[in-house]
Design a protein around this motif. Structure first.
Motif, short mmCIF file in Angstrom:
data_model
loop_
_atom_site.label_atom_id
_atom_site.label_comp_id
_atom_site.label_asym_id
_atom_site.label_seq_id
_atom_site.Cartn_x
_atom_site.Cartn_y
_atom_site.Cartn_z
N ASP A 145 -36.23 24.66 36.67
CA ASP A 145 -35.28 25.11 35.53
C ASP A 145 -35.42 23.89 34.82
O ASP A 145 -34.83 23.01 35.15
CB ASP A 145 -33.92 25.57 36.17
CG ASP A 145 -33.02 26.00 34.90
OD1 ASP A 145 -33.44 26.72 33.87
OD2 ASP A 145 -31.99 25.45 34.91
N ALA B 69 -35.06 31.31 30.92
CA ALA B 69 -34.91 30.26 30.06
C ALA B 69 -36.10 29.26 30.33
O ALA B 69 -36.82 29.67 31.19
CB ALA B 69 -33.57 29.53 30.27
N ALA B 70 -36.22 28.43 29.50
CA ALA B 70 -37.25 27.53 29.81
C ALA B 70 -37.35 26.79 31.01
O ALA B 70 -36.49 26.68 31.62
CB ALA B 70 -37.06 26.18 28.67
N LYS C 247 -40.11 24.22 33.54
CA LYS C 247 -41.24 23.25 33.71
C LYS C 247 -41.97 23.71 34.81
O LYS C 247 -41.50 24.02 35.74
CB LYS C 247 -40.86 21.80 33.76
CG LYS C 247 -42.07 20.89 34.08
CD LYS C 247 -41.64 19.44 34.29
CE LYS C 247 -41.06 19.12 35.83
NZ LYS C 247 -40.76 17.69 36.20
N HIS D 83 -44.71 23.23 29.87
CA HIS D 83 -43.15 23.37 29.50
C HIS D 83 -43.31 24.96 28.78
O HIS D 83 -44.00 25.08 27.85
CB HIS D 83 -42.65 22.53 28.67
CG HIS D 83 -42.38 20.93 29.23
ND1 HIS D 83 -41.62 20.73 29.92
CD2 HIS D 83 -43.48 20.06 28.94
CE1 HIS D 83 -41.74 19.41 30.41
NE2 HIS D 83 -42.76 18.98 30.03
N ASP E 183 -41.67 28.48 27.73
CA ASP E 183 -40.39 29.10 27.21
C ASP E 183 -40.63 30.74 27.16
O ASP E 183 -41.75 31.11 26.50
CB ASP E 183 -40.09 28.62 25.94
CG ASP E 183 -38.80 28.96 25.53
OD1 ASP E 183 -38.48 30.34 25.37
OD2 ASP E 183 -38.06 28.08 25.00
N SER F 115 -39.64 32.96 25.39
CA SER F 115 -39.77 33.35 23.97
C SER F 115 -41.18 33.02 23.15
O SER F 115 -41.32 33.53 22.14
CB SER F 115 -38.53 32.98 23.03
OG SER F 115 -38.58 31.41 22.92
N ASP F 116 -41.84 32.42 23.91
CA ASP F 116 -43.01 31.75 23.43
C ASP F 116 -43.94 32.92 23.00
O ASP F 116 -44.32 33.77 23.79
CB ASP F 116 -44.03 30.96 24.46
CG ASP F 116 -45.03 30.36 23.85
OD1 ASP F 116 -45.74 30.56 22.96
OD2 ASP F 116 -45.41 28.99 24.44
#
Ligand SMILES: [Zn+2]
Length: 435
Positions: A79, A123-124, A126, A145, A147, A149-150
């Protein structure tokens, strides 16, 4: 792992994630990462090509951190906000095997597809991929990384023309072992044959231990996709067929070793249904098969030994079982000397207190244990020399086991049986109800 002629601290591992609450970090979808691994024995790069959304997270939301030390690689998600580890699972690829072959050792580079999958993060995160070193330690080889919403994440509908079907559905995919069979080398007129072959393999699997006793937790589905031509490639015989997933014998130059090049396309096809493990059925009478542990396995359908090959290969794919036979492969140093393999069913240990299957050892058994008519008949559990392709210095739990022989009467040894059960628990266990 090639077809028949794959933990330390294994005892009492309870498949339970370290209290990562699925709903805090993930939504009930999957994020597929289509990767390429390129290199030789000395150096290798792992590169992300494509991100894609899958419609559900079919694996166990209560098993987010895999409790087994399996995999030549490991996929981890952290996270981003808290830097907390929220997902970890082993990963294997054909590249890990290629890296041990003569061409790789002499510097010939190859590029090989592999695929990783994590639950869709809220959420984002790694994401890291780690490689297991010769001493079994892990080194990070790729960091991304991600996300949710990418806009690069492909959210496409399934391929038209693919035909998913159910063989048995035992309920919520989160708490079932979901097996998907994919068709390979079946022409458009052979859909019924594929369905019959899936039924045949499924019936056989669910008739043998330990699957038989757990069949109420196993769902089986199939996806039919027509191939241009029937069969598969047999390069050593000059036979080539235009098929849906590009399967071929002669993987790593072993005649009987059957895998496929199009790993990404296979995952795209499988995603039409919820799946934890993939079985590719190749429409052929030739003996052979193969498996990439924790990813997929392949078997032909019409050799008399095909159901046995399937159960053996699923042992690799699902439960990270090692081959218990000796020799007959292209690998070099796949199990480095002096290092205890992570697979549950082979060991270099001979001290009864340290042997990973110590709870199963027969009373007063001599280690190493000699294979004889008596030890076979009594199903003695000890440490029998020979396993993991090595005739010396590597030991297996019982004289006979399906991970070492294609004798239908043999069955799995107790250690393989237990490892399969623990993996099915990993995929199916439910949280304990509060007392
Ligand atoms: Zn075994």
């Amino acid at each position: 792992m090639a077809a028949l002629a794959c933990c330390q601290a294994q005892e009492a591992v309870t498949p339970k994630s370290e209290s990562v609450a699925f709903d805090d970090f993930f939504v009930d979808k999957a994020l597929r990462l289509e990767l390429y691994q390129c290199g030789d024995a000395r150096e290798m790069t792992t590169t992300l090509q494509t991100l894609a959304e899958e419609p559900c997270w079919p694996e166990n939301p209560n098993s987010l951190i895999m409790p087994f030390p399996y995999g030549k690689y490991s996929v981890k998600a952290w996270d981003a906000a808290s830097n907390r580890l929220v997902y970890a699972k082993g990963l294997d690829s054909l590249f890990a095997e290629y890296a041990t072959t003569k061409p790789a050792l002499s510097g010939t580079k190859r590029v090989i597809q592999t695929t990783a999958r994590i639950p869709m993060p809220k959420a984002a995160v790694k994401l890291t991929i780690e490689r297991r070193n010769g001493d079994n330690s892990l080194t990070t080889i790729m960091t991304e990384h991600l996300d949710p919403s990418d806009i690069r994440i492909r959210r496409e509908s399934p391929t038209k023309g693919d035909k998913p079907f159910e063989v048995q559905n035992k309920g919520d995919a989160h708490h079932c072992l979901d097996i998907v069979f994919l068709s390979e080398g079946y022409s458009a007129t052979q859909e019924d044959k594929f369905k019959a072959d899936v039924q045949k393999m499924s019936d056989y699997l669910l008739s043998v231990a330990p699957y038989k006793g757990l069949s109420d937790r196993i769902s089986v589905r199939g996806v039919f996709r027509a191939s241009e031509e029937s069969g598969t490639d047999l390069p050593h015989k000059g036979v080539f067929r235009n098929t849906a997933l590009n399967s071929s014998f002669n993987t790593l130059d072993i005649d009987r070793y059957l895998l496929l090049d199009d790993n990404h396309r296979m995952h795209q096809m499988a995603a039409a249904v919820p799946f934890d493990t993939i079985v590719v059925l190749v429409n052929s009478t030739t003996y052979g098969g193969g498996a990439i542990c924790l990813d997929y396995c392949v078997t032909t359908t019409d050799h008399p030994s095909s159901p046995m090959v399937f159960v053996h290969e699923l042992g690799h794919c699902l439960a990270y079982l090692a081959d218990e036979y000796v020799g007959n492969v292209s690998y070099n140093d796949i199990y480095p000397e002096g290092v205890e393999p992570v697979e549950p069913n082979i060991t270099r240990q001979l001290e009864p207190d340290k042997i990973k299957w110590k709870s199963f050892l027969s009373k007063d058994v001599t280690l190493p244990t000699k294979s004889s008519r008596e030890t076979r008949a009594e199903r003695t559990v000890g440490a029998f020399e020979g396993g993991g392709y090595l005739s010396k210095g590597m030991y297996r739990p019982q004289a006979g086991c399906w991970m070492g022989s294609a004798n239908p009467k043999e069955g799995f040894c107790v250690v393989c049986d237990d490892a399969i059960q623990r993996m099915i628990d990993f995929y199916t266990s439910k949280p304990e109800l509060p007392k």
